[in-house]
Motif scaffolding. Structure first.
Motif, PDB file in Angstrom:
ATOM      1  N   GLN A  68      25.886  83.036  72.455  1.00  0.00           N
ATOM      2  CA  GLN A  68      25.548  83.666  73.966  1.00  0.00           C
ATOM      3  C   GLN A  68      24.151  83.676  74.847  1.00  0.00           C
ATOM      4  OE1 GLN A  68      28.522  84.129  76.395  1.00  0.00           O
ATOM      5  NE2 GLN A  68      29.544  83.626  74.383  1.00  0.00           N
ATOM      6  N   ARG A  69      22.953  83.782  73.955  1.00  0.00           N
ATOM      7  CA  ARG A  69      21.496  84.443  74.523  1.00  0.00           C
ATOM      8  C   ARG A  69      21.209  82.907  74.689  1.00  0.00           C
ATOM      9  NH1 ARG A  69      21.049  88.320  70.375  1.00  0.00           N
ATOM     10  NH2 ARG A  69      20.692  86.916  69.113  1.00  0.00           N
ATOM     11  N   SER A  70      21.918  81.356  73.282  1.00  0.00           N
ATOM     12  CA  SER A  70      21.354  80.677  72.941  1.00  0.00           C
ATOM     13  C   SER A  70      22.004  79.667  74.213  1.00  0.00           C
ATOM     14  CB  SER A  70      21.399  79.393  71.596  1.00  0.00           C
ATOM     15  OG  SER A  70      21.004  80.474  70.997  1.00  0.00           O
ATOM     16  N   LEU A  71      23.342  79.866  74.558  1.00  0.00           N
ATOM     17  CA  LEU A  71      23.662  79.007  75.824  1.00  0.00           C
ATOM     18  C   LEU A  71      22.825  79.853  77.376  1.00  0.00           C
ATOM     19  CD1 LEU A  71      27.462  79.477  74.887  1.00  0.00           C
ATOM     20  CD2 LEU A  71      25.855  77.454  74.886  1.00  0.00           C
ATOM     21  N   ALA A  72      22.608  80.567  77.368  1.00  0.00           N
ATOM     22  CA  ALA A  72      21.650  81.492  78.213  1.00  0.00           C
ATOM     23  C   ALA A  72      20.322  80.751  78.823  1.00  0.00           C
ATOM     24  CB  ALA A  72      22.069  83.142  78.589  1.00  0.00           C
ATOM     25  N   ASP A  73      19.820  81.430  77.180  1.00  0.00           N
ATOM     26  CA  ASP A  73      18.164  81.128  77.580  1.00  0.00           C
ATOM     27  C   ASP A  73      17.720  79.915  76.615  1.00  0.00           C
ATOM     28  OD1 ASP A  73      18.629  83.270  78.710  1.00  0.00           O
ATOM     29  OD2 ASP A  73      18.668  84.644  76.698  1.00  0.00           O
ATOM     30  N   GLY A  74      18.702  79.310  75.737  1.00  0.00           N
ATOM     31  CA  GLY A  74      18.052  77.795  74.997  1.00  0.00           C
ATOM     32  C   GLY A  74      17.690  78.947  73.362  1.00  0.00           C
ATOM     33  N   VAL A  75      16.613  77.286  72.775  1.00  0.00           N
ATOM     34  CA  VAL A  75      17.090  78.564  71.235  1.00  0.00           C
ATOM     35  C   VAL A  75      15.410  78.098  70.597  1.00  0.00           C
ATOM     36  CG1 VAL A  75      19.095  77.849  70.203  1.00  0.00           C
ATOM     37  CG2 VAL A  75      17.328  75.921  70.474  1.00  0.00           C
ATOM     38  N   ARG A  76      15.294  78.604  70.281  1.00  0.00           N
ATOM     39  CA  ARG A  76      13.397  79.419  69.919  1.00  0.00           C
ATOM     40  C   ARG A  76      13.098  77.952  68.143  1.00  0.00           C
ATOM     41  NH1 ARG A  76      10.144  84.391  70.615  1.00  0.00           N
ATOM     42  NH2 ARG A  76      10.684  84.905  69.057  1.00  0.00           N
ATOM     43  N   VAL A  77      12.752  77.005  68.468  1.00  0.00           N
ATOM     44  CA  VAL A  77      12.295  76.327  66.983  1.00  0.00           C
ATOM     45  C   VAL A  77      11.263  75.776  67.137  1.00  0.00           C
ATOM     46  CG1 VAL A  77      13.047  74.274  66.170  1.00  0.00           C
ATOM     47  CG2 VAL A  77      14.418  74.719  68.118  1.00  0.00           C
TER      48      VAL A  77
END
Length: 342
Positions: A320-329
């Motif tokens: 849910q966090r990633s869909l809302a805020d993206g991912v940190r690579v």
């Protein structure tokens, strides 16, 4: 907490993770249908903060694609063997395309017969198993999947690699968006997580591995060069051996030791087989799906009543966090991927 929490990072949307993965895979020469399936599971790993199975895997995929051993244009051959058995010859391509092409038929067979099996042969395997398990729970069936790997893991009492990390995953369909799912290696830690400790220069707990002389070590590189250990001592060793047999000789495919011999020290993704079993709770439960589902939910509720977390709960929250805020690579990983010689 991530091993890379203190490192500079690039933020990508989930869609951008997929696009980057697909672009790299096809630029390396992988056919579009293979690349679609591979990019999908890489994206799922990154989205759910299972970083050892996300973009971290992409450089290794490129190495495998360019090795000459993987069939970049493989078209899986799906055979309907019996009313309860499918065989999928991946033709030395990636396992995930064979699964994607067989999943609907597998779920249908389970609903018709109560139980059904899919044996995937001659496949390169790099991915977590939970995306496949979730695909089956979304179709209303429970599922169990297992696969060997390379002989990186010493058996209980041993000092040299013989068994694979040999993951196993199970899923149960539930009301609402998230099923009950677990996915774990029978080694004390997944090899990808061990490699991430090495990259980050972080020590590992005792019990994860031994050095090349069979001595206990807390240095990730020494365990990678020596042997990993199973979880739970002799219990994990026995479970790992079961997976070797069920996803190897039982379905007419290689053990982890034979997969490593096939690799011939090229350090590619393992090449072997995978076994997926699907179960219909309605048919096996005597037709009263509502009652059986209620019994399962009572069990899950009892976890919450005592503050216990169900497997995959953290992963669903991360989704849910990633869909809302993206991912940190991690910037170092992103730079490595974008600098690949393709």
């Amino acid at each position: 907490m991530s091993l890379f929490d203190t490192e500079a990072y690039t933020c990508l949307s989930v869609q951008e993770v997929y696009e980057l993965s697909f672009k790299v895979l096809t630029a390396a020469g992988l056919a579009e249908d293979q690349a679609t399936s591979v990019a999908k599971v890489i994206t799922a790993g990154e989205r759910d903060e299972c970083r050892s199975h996300g973009l971290y895997r992409l450089p290794g995929c490129v190495q495998t694609i360019q090795s000459g051993k993987l069939n970049k244009d493989a078209k899986p051959d799906i055979k309907d063997v019996t009313p309860a058995l499918l065989k999928a010859d991946a033709k030395f391509g990636y396992s995930v395309l064979a699964f994607d092409q067989a999943v609907d038929a597998l779920a249908a067979k389970a609903k018709q017969n109560g139980i059904a099996a899919l044996a995937i042969n001659n496949c390169f395997h790099f991915s977590a198993l939970w995306p496949e398990i979730e695909a089956l729970t979304q179709r209303g069936v429970a599922a169990l999947a297992m696969t060997p790997s390379h002989a990186w893991v010493a058996p209980a009492g041993g000092k040299r690699g013989l068994l694979g990390t040999n993951p196993m995953a199970f899923g149960w369909p539930r009301p609402g968006p998230n099923p009950y799912v677990f996915d774990f290696a029978t080694s004390a830690i997944a090899r990808g997580d061990l490699a991430l400790h090495d990259i980050a220069g972080k020590p590992i707990p005792e019990g994860w591995g031994v050095d090349k002389d069979g001595n206990p070590t807390t240095v990730a590189r020494e365990a990678l060069d020596g042997a990993m250990l199973t979880f739970g001592g002799h219990k994990g060793s026995a479970l790992s051996t079961m997976i070797e047999l069920m996803a190897g000789p039982l379905i007419g495919d290689l053990t982890s030791l034979q997969s490593m011999a096939f690799d011939d020290n090229q350090k590619l993704a393992p090449m072997h087989g995978e076994l997926v079993l699907a179960f219909d709770p309605g048919l096996l439960g005597g037709g009263d799906l509502e009652t059986q589902s209620a019994r399962a939910e009572q069990l899950f509720a009892a976890f919450a009543d005592q503050g216990a977390r169900l497997p995959s709960q953290r992963r669903f929250e991360a989704r849910q966090r990633s869909l809302a805020d993206g991912v940190r690579v991690p910037q170092s990983l992103y730079d490595r991927i974008t600098a690949l010689d393709l």
